[in-house]
Design a protein around this motif. Structure first.
Motif, short mmCIF file in Angstrom:
data_model
loop_
_atom_site.label_atom_id
_atom_site.label_comp_id
_atom_site.label_asym_id
_atom_site.label_seq_id
_atom_site.Cartn_x
_atom_site.Cartn_y
_atom_site.Cartn_z
N PHE A 21 1.79 10.87 5.93
CA PHE A 21 0.86 11.67 5.04
C PHE A 21 -0.16 12.44 5.42
CE2 PHE A 21 3.25 9.77 1.26
CZ PHE A 21 3.04 10.89 0.35
N LEU A 42 0.83 -1.23 -0.05
CA LEU A 42 0.00 -0.02 0.02
C LEU A 42 0.86 0.98 -0.19
CD1 LEU A 42 -3.13 0.38 2.24
CD2 LEU A 42 -1.66 2.38 1.64
N SER A 43 0.75 2.01 -1.07
CA SER A 43 1.80 3.14 -1.25
C SER A 43 0.92 4.38 -1.33
CB SER A 43 2.64 2.96 -2.56
OG SER A 43 3.45 3.80 -2.66
N VAL A 44 1.37 5.43 -0.58
CA VAL A 44 0.67 6.63 -0.82
C VAL A 44 1.86 7.71 -1.37
CG1 VAL A 44 -0.41 8.70 0.53
CG2 VAL A 44 -0.39 6.32 1.55
N VAL A 45 1.40 8.63 -2.46
CA VAL A 45 2.02 9.35 -3.22
C VAL A 45 1.35 10.63 -3.29
CG1 VAL A 45 3.33 9.69 -5.59
CG2 VAL A 45 3.13 7.29 -4.49
#
Lengths: 169, 381, 366
Positions: free
Chosen positions: A122, A60-63
């Motif tokens: 984030f 799970l990647s937040v960008v």
């Protein structure tokens, strides 16, 4: 599974949920951008539907892409070779405003540590997160001024600015 | 007469004790905290807290130019630095659309497998330490030095290699490297037999490891575990087999699975044995690879400080010594990376700790933690 | 004890070259001091050096090599270091630590008098002699347990309880094994136990009947359990309870505590040698020659040296076992003591009794 089939299938569960479908980078894996409100229903379908069986949330990647915060779910099936990239996004109002997404931890429990991390780094709050006996919620000291992984984060406000560009200009 | 409904467990029931271990403690794999509820010496509940080693690695990667990314990737998991470098380089190369020359690919593969052996030997050291077998600790450390010597021969460094480059490697392998690799393989093969005699099949060690804290397949699926821990539980997933990279598909090797030799599938003994078998497989791979290092360049193009990556993104996964290591790189076409995110295997392994420790004795806690091969550095980043 | 002791004191009088009108307590004190300063402390220093070097060789590393030739002065350096380390802050002493210290001292010094060190160097030679060293082991275990419990921390409790449990479990088979030897020798006097054996290994109690061989193995293993020495040291484990009982000791106290542990190890090894491995017995001809020449001091010295040589070999053997084997869990240790060692010791006792009762022999000199 073909890209168009996936879009049809997902739209049949929540009509109009798919915002965009394409390939992820150069990898050839299907990437589906959906409405963030519907992520829980979509996730349930992706996990339990016999055509998908995407039961492993690998990453799970937040960008932050051009001020939009994007959550990317890299999905994989443990029984079939199927993989899929699922994305949701939202635009934060200010640099210290939190964003709210539904948590997928009830469907993919392995999301919990990733979601904990994203919450601090984030400023993304995941609603409805399951409890877990692994606690990685204290990565940072108390920061009252934004979230470090956002582009807008101001290091001077922390009192210690990092070395930029490794010393060589 | 004691009522028939009472067994000794309920008759001698005691109050629960609370004990917090950490963040610094010799039984822990790194800075982390265990919050234990104990019934006598038996763990009833175990909560894990991590984050003490958070260095802001992903943020730091964004603050510097592209070439610095490799240096930071070294510190993702300092014990097996090659995997961090490799996954980062592969991701950046996928965005740029370049591939490393065949010679560079083979050198990378050699280093990756050497790092796997080194990581598994370090795992053996920690296991031996956890059960109090000081002698084996010293023996295995002595042999891991040989692998570090090989790293030093190729890269000039023993731990933080800073050797891989986008599109290849920093320099060519030196003369005599292949012979040295084969020598080390032979040495380790002989030594592994000795260690099996003194340690693996030592009665006391079998007693300490058999049937302790087994991982079930459900637990693997629940936590999203991968790598040797998952394979010990019988879940056959190895990125080298299921999504080959670096030409692993051309090589003849197997990904060993747990066999339940300690009585229960996926127990500490299975997790230990699977690493020993992986060392053997890695040595087989090394033997196959050193014979066919192709000639040619070792770097696609020099990487300068003004190196730019075209806008785009990539997610690449490799099999590190601890499990599936993924790297999501986003480039916005500038001099610095837009976002670098690592998917580390140790978070899933840490998540399994609270699930498998209830019922374990306090004395076995260090053994269970060591057997999971947790990398706190990569879990906290 | 003192009134009946004139006979054994004669040799000490002669040994020190004192006249017989000096009060008896002076002799007793001199004898104890002599044993402590010239036998126990040097043995401790020698063993710590041998242990370090031997373990280093075994573990493919160098070991001490800086203090003096081949690191020979390392024990002295260690001692000086521990002595000069005082407490960082003057903290008030806890009552529990004082209890432990007094108990510890009692254990350390009371059994010196019972230690058999040669045919002439026997301070207390009574029918109870062979049982008295157990007092030392048990009291030290009690002190160690109190030390752990007095820490008021979870590791301390675990350490203390583990020590208590395994000492209790290990003492039973050890005592039964001791009785086997007593049955064989017909007495529990040191003089009788040692006198039943000779210089040749075939005359040792160990080989004089098969049941005594079993008793010997039981005695060694249960001794390691009672002493909580290395593979059975769950109460002092560094990994899970970071030293357990000893985790808050430092400086002089740590030195004192370690010396207590060494003393019990040494005591146990000495009595094992005396009970099973021929004790101090020298070749009969040499002994009669020396006795005829009235060279009691030379004889005592030779006997002591021979006894120490065997004791050190036995101790190194136990250290070797400790270095090779992983640590066992406490529940496994107590299980082993109660379910394996105890039945074997009882079997050995029955066997030895029958063997002795029916007068079976291989020509052993009883």
């Amino acid at each position: 599974m073909d890209k168009n089939q996936i879009v049809l299938k997902l739209n049949s569960i929540c009509s109009g949920t798919v915002l965009e479908a394409g390939e992820f980078g150069r990898s050839g894996v299907v990437s589906v951008w959906i409405e963030s409100k519907t992520v829980l229903q979509i996730a349930e379908c992706l996990k339990n539907d016999l055509e998908f069986q995407l039961d492993w949330l690998e990453n799970l990647s937040v960008v932050e892409l051009e001020e939009v915060v994007v959550v990317t779910y890299f999905l994989r099936s443990t029984t079939t070779p199927e993989t899929l990239v699922l994305r949701i996004s939202a635009l934060p109002g200010s640099k210290s405003e939190k964003i709210v997404f539904p948590s997928v931890s009830s469907i993919w429990p392995m999301a919990i540590p990733f979601e904990n991390e994203a919450e601090q780094l984030f400023g993304v709050t995941f609603i409805g997160k399951e409890s877990c006996e692994l606690n990685n919620k204290f990565l940072l000291p108390d920061l009252s001024h934004g979230f470090p992984l956002r582009k807008s984060f101001d290091f001077s406000s922390t009192g210690s600015a990092p070395i930029q560009n490794g010393g060589h200009s | 007469m004691i009522g028939s409904g009472l067994n000794s467990q309920t008759f001698f029931k005691t109050d629960l004790t609370t004990w917090e271990i950490g963040p610094y403690h010799s039984s822990l794999p790194g800075p982390m905290r265990l919050k234990l509820k104990l019934d006598g010496e038996i763990v009833v509940k175990c909560e894990v807290e991590t984050g003490f080693l958070h260095r802001g690695l992903e943020k730091a990667s964004e603050l510097h130019g592209w070439p610095s990314l490799v240096v930071y990737a070294d510190h993702l998991d300092p014990e097996v630095a090659v995997f961090g470098e490799l996954v980062t380089c592969l991701a950046v190369e996928e965005i740029s659309g370049i591939t490393a020359p065949p010679r560079a690919q083979v050198i990378r593969l050699l280093l990756a497998e050497l790092a796997r052996i080194s990581g598994h030997l370090a795992f053996m050291v920690r296991m031996a330490k956890a059960v109090g077998s000081e002698t084996v600790t010293h023996y295995v450390l002595r042999d891991r030095e040989k692998i570090l010597d090989l790293f030093e021969l190729v890269t000039g460094a023993r731990f933080s290699l800073n050797f891989l480059r986008f599109g290849g490697v920093r320099s060519d392998v030196t003369d005599g490297f292949i012979e040295r690799v084969l020598e080390v393989c032979e040495l380790i093969r002989v030594r592994m037999k000795e260690y099996n005699d003194i340690f693996t099949f030592n009665y006391s060690f079998l007693q300490r490891s058999s049937g302790v804290a087994p991982i079930s397949k459900d637990c693997v699926r629940f936590c999203g575990m991968s790598g040797p821990n998952a394979r010990a539980a019988g879940v056959a997933f190895d990125v080298r087999k299921d999504a080959p990279y670096l030409g692993y598909s051309n090589l003849d090797f197997i990904a060993p699975l747990g066999r339940g030799e300690g009585g229960v599938l996926g127990d500490v003994h299975d997790r230990f044995l699977i690493r020993l078998r992986e060392i053997n497989e890695s040595m087989e791979i090394l033997k196959q690879v050193v014979e066919r290092i192709p000639d040619g360049p070792f770097l696609h193009a020099p990487v300068g400080n003004d190196y730019k990556v075209p806008a785009g993104e990539a997610y690449v996964r490799i099999e590190s010594s601890r499990g599936l290591l993924g790297c999501h790189v986003v480039s916005d076409g500038k001099l610095k990376p837009g976002r670098v995110q690592y998917r580390v295997p140790s978070l899933a392994n840490l998540m399994a700790v609270p699930l498998i420790t209830p019922g374990v004795r306090v004395e076995d806690l260090p053994v269970v933690l060591a057997s999971l091969d947790l990398g706190i550095a990569e879990a906290d980043r | 004890m003192m009134t009946a002791s004139n006979s054994w004191m004669v040799s000490w009088w002669e040994g020190f070259g004192l006249s017989s009108d000096v009060p008896q307590w002076v002799f007793a004190l001199l004898a104890l001091l002599f044993t402590y300063c010239f036998v126990v402390v040097p043995a401790g220093a020698a063993l710590s050096f041998l242990d370090r070097k031997f373990s280093a060789d075994l573990q493919a590393r160098v070991g001490p090599n800086q203090a003096g030739p081949a690191g020979l002065f390392q024990p002295i350096a260690d001692l000086l270091k521990l002595l000069q380390k005082g407490s960082l802050t003057k903290r008030p002493q806890k009552a529990s630590e004082n209890i432990w210290l007094s108990v510890h001292s009692m254990a350390l010094y009371s059994t010196l008098a019972v230690m058999p060190l040669g045919s002439a160097a026997l301070l207390v030679d009574t029918e109870m002699s062979a049982f008295l060293p157990f007092w030392s082991a048990l009291v030290l275990a009690l002190g160690t347990m109190l030390l752990g419990l007095g820490q008021n921390s979870v590791p301390g409790w675990f350490g203390g309880i583990r020590i208590a449990a395994q000492t209790l479990a290990g003492s039973f088979p050890a005592l039964i094994a001791l009785i086997c030897v007593g049955v064989h020798a017909g007495s529990f006097r040191w003089s009788a136990l040692a006198g039943a054996q000779g210089f040749s290994p075939w005359s040792w109690a160990l080989f004089s009947n098969p049941f005594l061989t079993i008793a010997f193995l039981v005695f060694i293993m249960s001794g390691m359990i009672v002493m909580a020495s290395a593979p059975f040291d769950g109460g002092l484990a560094l990994t899970d309870i970071h030293g357990g009982v000893a985790s808050h000791l430092y400086g002089r106290r740590l030195g004192y505590y370690r010396f207590g542990r060494f003393y019990v190890f040494f005591l146990w090894s000495v009595i094992t040698v005396v009970l099973f491995l021929g004790g101090w017995a020298l070749p009969g001809r040499l002994v009669s020659l020396l006795r005829e020449g009235e060279a009691v001091r030379v004889l005592s010295f030779l006997e002591l040296s021979w006894l120490m040589a065997k004791t050190f070999l036995l101790m190194l053997f136990m250290i070797w076992v400790a270095r090779v084997n992983p640590r066992s869990r406490v529940d496994q240790i107590t299980d082993f003591a109660w379910k394996v060692l105890s039945p074997f010791s009882l079997f050995a006792l029955v066997g030895t009794s029958l063997w002795v009762g029916w007068g079976i022999g291989w020509g052993a000199p009883w």
